[in-house]
Design a protein around this motif. Structure first.
Motif, PDB file in Angstrom:
ATOM      1  N   ARG A  83      -4.576 -68.474  21.693  1.00  0.00           N
ATOM      2  CA  ARG A  83      -3.908 -68.021  22.913  1.00  0.00           C
ATOM      3  C   ARG A  83      -2.540 -67.489  22.490  1.00  0.00           C
ATOM      4  N   VAL A  84      -2.241 -66.258  22.885  1.00  0.00           N
ATOM      5  CA  VAL A  84      -0.960 -65.646  22.506  1.00  0.00           C
ATOM      6  C   VAL A  84       0.005 -65.824  23.677  1.00  0.00           C
ATOM      7  N   ARG A  85       1.207 -66.268  23.388  1.00  0.00           N
ATOM      8  CA  ARG A  85       2.176 -66.463  24.471  1.00  0.00           C
ATOM      9  C   ARG A  85       3.480 -65.740  24.131  1.00  0.00           C
ATOM     10  N   SER A  86       3.955 -64.934  25.089  1.00  0.00           N
ATOM     11  CA  SER A  86       5.270 -64.285  24.912  1.00  0.00           C
ATOM     12  C   SER A  86       6.274 -64.942  25.838  1.00  0.00           C
ATOM     13  N   GLY A  87       6.105 -64.734  27.169  1.00  0.00           N
ATOM     14  CA  GLY A  87       7.039 -65.355  28.118  1.00  0.00           C
ATOM     15  C   GLY A  87       6.420 -66.499  28.908  1.00  0.00           C
ATOM     16  N   LEU A  94      -3.190 -68.696  31.276  1.00  0.00           N
ATOM     17  CA  LEU A  94      -4.114 -68.407  30.168  1.00  0.00           C
ATOM     18  C   LEU A  94      -3.435 -68.275  28.806  1.00  0.00           C
ATOM     19  N   SER A  95      -2.118 -68.175  28.761  1.00  0.00           N
ATOM     20  CA  SER A  95      -1.460 -68.058  27.451  1.00  0.00           C
ATOM     21  C   SER A  95      -1.197 -69.419  26.814  1.00  0.00           C
ATOM     22  N   TYR A  96      -1.482 -70.489  27.543  1.00  0.00           N
ATOM     23  CA  TYR A  96      -1.219 -71.811  26.949  1.00  0.00           C
ATOM     24  C   TYR A  96      -2.249 -72.865  27.339  1.00  0.00           C
ATOM     25  N   GLY A 149       9.525 -55.170  35.264  1.00  0.00           N
ATOM     26  CA  GLY A 149       9.500 -56.146  36.351  1.00  0.00           C
ATOM     27  C   GLY A 149      10.842 -56.741  36.729  1.00  0.00           C
ATOM     28  N   VAL A 150      10.803 -57.554  37.765  1.00  0.00           N
ATOM     29  CA  VAL A 150      12.014 -58.048  38.404  1.00  0.00           C
ATOM     30  C   VAL A 150      12.533 -59.334  37.770  1.00  0.00           C
ATOM     31  N   CYS A 151      11.635 -60.257  37.458  1.00  0.00           N
ATOM     32  CA  CYS A 151      12.094 -61.568  36.993  1.00  0.00           C
ATOM     33  C   CYS A 151      12.503 -61.473  35.515  1.00  0.00           C
ATOM     34  N   VAL A 154      10.332 -62.991  32.475  1.00  0.00           N
ATOM     35  CA  VAL A 154       8.987 -62.489  32.138  1.00  0.00           C
ATOM     36  C   VAL A 154       9.005 -61.925  30.710  1.00  0.00           C
ATOM     37  N   GLY A 155       7.957 -62.215  29.940  1.00  0.00           N
ATOM     38  CA  GLY A 155       7.884 -61.731  28.562  1.00  0.00           C
ATOM     39  C   GLY A 155       7.377 -60.300  28.493  1.00  0.00           C
ATOM     40  N   SER A 156       7.962 -59.498  27.610  1.00  0.00           N
ATOM     41  CA  SER A 156       7.487 -58.109  27.526  1.00  0.00           C
ATOM     42  C   SER A 156       6.079 -58.052  26.924  1.00  0.00           C
ATOM     43  N   GLY A 158       3.242 -60.015  27.457  1.00  0.00           N
ATOM     44  CA  GLY A 158       2.195 -60.088  28.470  1.00  0.00           C
ATOM     45  C   GLY A 158       2.377 -59.042  29.547  1.00  0.00           C
ATOM     46  N   HIS A 159       3.622 -58.832  29.968  1.00  0.00           N
ATOM     47  CA  HIS A 159       3.928 -57.935  31.093  1.00  0.00           C
ATOM     48  C   HIS A 159       3.431 -56.515  30.823  1.00  0.00           C
ATOM     49  N   ILE A 160       3.805 -55.970  29.684  1.00  0.00           N
ATOM     50  CA  ILE A 160       3.440 -54.572  29.410  1.00  0.00           C
ATOM     51  C   ILE A 160       1.950 -54.480  29.077  1.00  0.00           C
ATOM     52  N   GLY A 164       2.914 -53.699  34.315  1.00  0.00           N
ATOM     53  CA  GLY A 164       4.324 -54.028  34.521  1.00  0.00           C
ATOM     54  C   GLY A 164       5.000 -53.152  35.557  1.00  0.00           C
ATOM     55  N   HIS A 165       5.105 -53.648  36.799  1.00  0.00           N
ATOM     56  CA  HIS A 165       5.804 -52.808  37.782  1.00  0.00           C
ATOM     57  C   HIS A 165       7.083 -53.474  38.297  1.00  0.00           C
ATOM     58  N   GLY A 166       8.017 -52.645  38.725  1.00  0.00           N
ATOM     59  CA  GLY A 166       9.309 -53.182  39.152  1.00  0.00           C
ATOM     60  C   GLY A 166      10.055 -52.200  40.025  1.00  0.00           C
ATOM     61  N   VAL A 215      -2.785 -59.067  18.611  1.00  0.00           N
ATOM     62  CA  VAL A 215      -1.467 -59.602  18.985  1.00  0.00           C
ATOM     63  C   VAL A 215      -0.461 -58.450  18.934  1.00  0.00           C
ATOM     64  N   VAL A 216       0.134 -58.141  20.068  1.00  0.00           N
ATOM     65  CA  VAL A 216       1.182 -57.119  20.083  1.00  0.00           C
ATOM     66  C   VAL A 216       2.447 -57.761  19.502  1.00  0.00           C
ATOM     67  N   VAL A 217       2.988 -57.133  18.478  1.00  0.00           N
ATOM     68  CA  VAL A 217       4.202 -57.654  17.839  1.00  0.00           C
ATOM     69  C   VAL A 217       5.435 -56.984  18.444  1.00  0.00           C
ATOM     70  N   ALA A 442      -7.298 -55.237  42.423  1.00  0.00           N
ATOM     71  CA  ALA A 442      -6.359 -56.327  42.128  1.00  0.00           C
ATOM     72  C   ALA A 442      -5.551 -55.925  40.895  1.00  0.00           C
ATOM     73  N   TYR A 443      -4.456 -56.624  40.683  1.00  0.00           N
ATOM     74  CA  TYR A 443      -3.519 -56.262  39.606  1.00  0.00           C
ATOM     75  C   TYR A 443      -3.544 -57.359  38.548  1.00  0.00           C
ATOM     76  N   ILE A 444      -3.883 -56.984  37.312  1.00  0.00           N
ATOM     77  CA  ILE A 444      -4.099 -58.017  36.292  1.00  0.00           C
ATOM     78  C   ILE A 444      -2.831 -58.799  35.945  1.00  0.00           C
TER      79      ILE A 444
HETATM   80  P1  FDA Z   1       2.285 -64.837  28.955  1.00  0.00           P
HETATM   81  O1  FDA Z   1       2.929 -65.170  27.676  1.00  0.00           O
HETATM   82  O2  FDA Z   1       1.779 -65.973  29.806  1.00  0.00           O
HETATM   83  O3  FDA Z   1       1.132 -63.796  28.693  1.00  0.00           O
HETATM   84  C1  FDA Z   1       0.317 -63.234  29.714  1.00  0.00           C
HETATM   85  C2  FDA Z   1      -1.003 -62.755  29.111  1.00  0.00           C
HETATM   86  O4  FDA Z   1      -0.756 -61.824  28.064  1.00  0.00           O
HETATM   87  C3  FDA Z   1      -1.813 -63.883  28.469  1.00  0.00           C
HETATM   88  O5  FDA Z   1      -3.184 -63.573  28.549  1.00  0.00           O
HETATM   89  C4  FDA Z   1      -1.355 -63.839  27.027  1.00  0.00           C
HETATM   90  O6  FDA Z   1      -2.264 -64.437  26.139  1.00  0.00           O
HETATM   91  C5  FDA Z   1      -1.191 -62.346  26.796  1.00  0.00           C
HETATM   92  N1  FDA Z   1      -0.146 -62.027  25.822  1.00  0.00           N
HETATM   93  C6  FDA Z   1       1.143 -62.449  25.849  1.00  0.00           C
HETATM   94  N2  FDA Z   1       1.814 -61.930  24.825  1.00  0.00           N
HETATM   95  C7  FDA Z   1       0.957 -61.167  24.129  1.00  0.00           C
HETATM   96  C8  FDA Z   1       1.090 -60.390  22.946  1.00  0.00           C
HETATM   97  N3  FDA Z   1       2.240 -60.305  22.318  1.00  0.00           N
HETATM   98  N4  FDA Z   1      -0.003 -59.759  22.483  1.00  0.00           N
HETATM   99  C9  FDA Z   1      -1.194 -59.851  23.127  1.00  0.00           C
HETATM  100  N5  FDA Z   1      -1.367 -60.576  24.241  1.00  0.00           N
HETATM  101  C10 FDA Z   1      -0.302 -61.222  24.763  1.00  0.00           C
HETATM  102  N6  FDA Z   1       4.752 -58.643  37.109  1.00  0.00           N
HETATM  103  C11 FDA Z   1       5.167 -57.415  37.474  1.00  0.00           C
HETATM  104  O7  FDA Z   1       4.473 -56.431  37.226  1.00  0.00           O
HETATM  105  N7  FDA Z   1       6.374 -57.248  38.089  1.00  0.00           N
HETATM  106  C12 FDA Z   1       7.200 -58.282  38.363  1.00  0.00           C
HETATM  107  O8  FDA Z   1       8.268 -58.087  38.920  1.00  0.00           O
HETATM  108  C13 FDA Z   1       6.771 -59.598  38.010  1.00  0.00           C
HETATM  109  N8  FDA Z   1       7.531 -60.685  38.284  1.00  0.00           N
HETATM  110  C14 FDA Z   1       7.087 -61.955  37.948  1.00  0.00           C
HETATM  111  C15 FDA Z   1       7.852 -63.076  38.265  1.00  0.00           C
HETATM  112  C16 FDA Z   1       7.390 -64.347  37.951  1.00  0.00           C
HETATM  113  C17 FDA Z   1       8.232 -65.546  38.284  1.00  0.00           C
HETATM  114  C18 FDA Z   1       6.131 -64.507  37.328  1.00  0.00           C
HETATM  115  C19 FDA Z   1       5.604 -65.890  37.008  1.00  0.00           C
HETATM  116  C20 FDA Z   1       5.383 -63.390  36.995  1.00  0.00           C
HETATM  117  C21 FDA Z   1       5.832 -62.113  37.318  1.00  0.00           C
HETATM  118  N9  FDA Z   1       5.076 -60.983  37.023  1.00  0.00           N
HETATM  119  C22 FDA Z   1       5.525 -59.745  37.369  1.00  0.00           C
HETATM  120  C23 FDA Z   1       3.781 -61.126  36.371  1.00  0.00           C
HETATM  121  C24 FDA Z   1       3.927 -60.904  34.880  1.00  0.00           C
HETATM  122  O9  FDA Z   1       4.089 -59.526  34.613  1.00  0.00           O
HETATM  123  C25 FDA Z   1       2.657 -61.380  34.150  1.00  0.00           C
HETATM  124  O10 FDA Z   1       2.438 -62.737  34.418  1.00  0.00           O
HETATM  125  C26 FDA Z   1       2.768 -61.123  32.648  1.00  0.00           C
HETATM  126  O11 FDA Z   1       1.493 -61.207  32.078  1.00  0.00           O
HETATM  127  C27 FDA Z   1       3.691 -62.120  32.011  1.00  0.00           C
HETATM  128  O12 FDA Z   1       3.932 -61.844  30.670  1.00  0.00           O
HETATM  129  P2  FDA Z   1       4.441 -63.033  29.736  1.00  0.00           P
HETATM  130  O13 FDA Z   1       4.545 -62.539  28.369  1.00  0.00           O
HETATM  131  O14 FDA Z   1       5.612 -63.688  30.373  1.00  0.00           O
HETATM  132  O15 FDA Z   1       3.254 -64.061  29.933  1.00  0.00           O
END
Ligand code: FDA
Length: 504
Positions: A83-87, A94-96, A149-151, A154-156, A158-160, A164-166, A215-217, A442-444
């Protein structure tokens, strides 16, 4: 458990053998005293932070590409899931979390952002949060920005990976629309860039969902220009102030909005007195890429019913607006954008819909009736205006297909309890006549496992197509094609990863 404990020991031996490059310092197992704090630090949905939640055998907070390659190689060798986790903001954890024995690659230490103002580009490592990306850009320029995105936490990564909308989507589209190169480590441990991965895979990783293709680096970002002064407002109207009519009128007004204007309505039930009286509150939140005078004249033409006045508006720089929309008090230091931990973790369930025709007033009243069934502030809906640039980008340009014709997106969220779980599902069912159909889109990035999921043991294309077409429409088939080419054994997988086509 015995089998997985053995596998875990063998896996650790393999990691240490493969890689002596300081990896031992960033390996956490349940016997390590920091294991729980490292695991919990990036959990953003408390629903998946309970004693019953399955835990990883190992967490590796990788420092470099060699560490990632080692985890990929050893996980394959010893039959562990990754499971890959960024933010850590995944809505379904699903990332943890995984029901199969698994290892987390946590990118929290890979978060460097380098900005090249002259060429209007930046490289952001996948572990960088959006706040870190915004901050580093603003350090170098107040007229460059990135539309995501707004928050800020959020990790780049998973988001991208999910689009990723904002707040600038009506002017510039999604974050993934502005990715011009990337560094990805694939199932064979190869470090690929855009040229070496090829256009199909590069297309797929910009919106096709994380944990699927590798894994996106790091991402190479194309920066956008913003004026030195932008305007923000947050105007509220209750039912007594005509909220129902206004929400109804907003749905037609947004078609006329200039693309410099982002518009979102937050809808919730709120207390109005200490005696327990409540009402429905509609909060109109906007970022306008320009000064207040132009905004007021534009609103006068397209949505005079809101009655926006100069006193409702605040002019500031774009970077200050990112702090404002993250709900920090005015004049909070920009350093808050670098803080990865919001200090609280909500437990929530969320769902999304897309709307193409205005929802009638009577149906809006049905939503209010449902909000009235829960405690005040237990649930919130967001209506986010689409249009503008989103209408101009083809629905096959990247995997995210929700483009021309979408009027707005609905995000439903509820504080998690058993009672609220059935409430949100009933509301979703109630909304069926008013939202997209065949598929119900729906939006992934707002992941919802209710729309369907894979069987982790043996994922079938047919089963995945049910949820896949909701997120990607016909782009799903192209994603399957790419997955079949790059990861035919389906090593990178989760409950909603793209499956390969299997020969059997
Ligand atoms: P996380 O680390 O949980 O990863 C999400 C998914 O991507 C998992 O399946 C993970 O395994 C995979 N992944 C992570 N890093 C990877 C990598 N480097 N390479 C390959 N796979 C990877 N969305 C939006 O569009 N606009 C917004 O404004 C917001 N705002 C927002 C606020 C809050 C409080 C939350 C909880 C969520 C959002 N989101 C959002 C949703 C957000 O864009 C979405 O949950 C992203 O997947 C989060 O990315 P993270 O890296 O934080 O998550």
């Amino acid at each position: 458990w015995v089998a997985s404990a053995d596998r875990h020991e063998d896996f650790l031996q393999c990691l240490l053998y493969q890689n002596s490059n300081a990896i031992s310092k960033v390996i956490y197992t349940p016997i390590n005293s920091s294991y729980s704090s490292v695991l919990q630090f990036s959990i953003r949905n408390g629903r998946f932070n309970t004693s019953a939640t399955p835990k990883p055998l190992v967490i590796v907070t990788v420092l470099n590409e060699a560490h990632i390659q080692a985890v990929i190689a050893c996980s394959q060798k010893h039959g562990l899931q990754i499971r890959v986790r960024s933010g850590g903001h995944d809505y379904e954890g699903l990332s943890y979390v995984s029901v199969l024995p698994f290892v987390i690659i946590d990118l929290i230490n890979m978060r460097t952002v380098t900005v090249d103002v002259g060429n209007k580009i930046a490289w952001a490592q996948a572990g960088a949060t959006l706040g870190e990306v915004y901050y580093r850009i603003a350090e170098k320029s107040r007229t460059l920005a990135f539309p995501a995105g707004v928050c800020p936490t959020v990790g780049s990564g998973g988001h991208i990976s999910g689009g990723g909308h904002g707040m600038m989507m009506r002017k510039y589209g999604l974050a993934a629309d502005h990715i011009i190169d990337a560094k990805l480590i694939d199932v064979k441990g190869r470090i690929l860039d855009r040229a070496s991965m090829g256009e199909d895979l590069f297309w797929a990783i910009r919106g096709g969902g994380g944990n699927t293709f590798g894994v996106v680096v790091a991402w190479k970002l194309e920066l956008v220009t913003v004026p030195p002064t932008v305007t923000v407002f947050n105007v509220t109207r209750t039912l007594e102030q005509n909220a129902t009519k206004l929400v109804h009128q907003w749905q037609s007004a947004i078609r006329k909005f200039d693309e410099d204007l982002f518009s979102r309505i937050f809808l919730s039930r709120v207390n109005t007195s200490q005696e327990g009286k409540t009402t429905i509150l509609a909060a109109y939140t906007s970022l306008f890429l320009g000064g207040v005078d132009r905004l007021l004249s534009m609103m006068q033409q397209s949505f005079p019913q809101l009655g926006l006045v100069k006193e409702d508006c605040i002019e500031m720089s774009w970077i200050e607006s990112t702090v404002y929309f993250a709900s920090f008090p005015r004049n909070t230091s920009l350093d808050v954008l670098l803080d990865r931990s919001p200090g609280y973790t909500m437990s929530f369930k969320a769902k999304t819909d897309f709307v193409t025709e205005p929802i009638p007033e009577i149906a809006l009243e049905g939503i209010w009736d449902r909000l009235n069934q829960l405690d005040a502030e237990a649930a919130q809906l967001q209506f986010t205006a689409y249009g503008g640039k989103m209408d101009e980008i083809s629905e096959t340009s990247i995997p995210f297909p929700h483009r021309a014709g979408i009027l707005f997106q609905i995000h439903y969220a509820v504080v998690w309890e058993q009672k609220t779980a059935s409430w949100i599902r009933k509301l979703y069912s109630y909304m069926t006549p008013y939202v997209t159909k065949n598929p119900r889109q729906a939006y992934i990035d707002y992941r919802d496992l209710d729309v369907g999921m894979n069987n982790l043991g043996n994922t079938s294309y047919k089963q995945a197509r049910v949820w896949g077409t909701k997120y990607f429409k016909n782009n799903f088939d192209r994603l399957v094609h790419v997955k079949t080419k790059v990861d035919p054994a389906n090593f990178f997988r989760n409950e909603q990863s793209i499956p390969p086509l299997t020969p059997w």
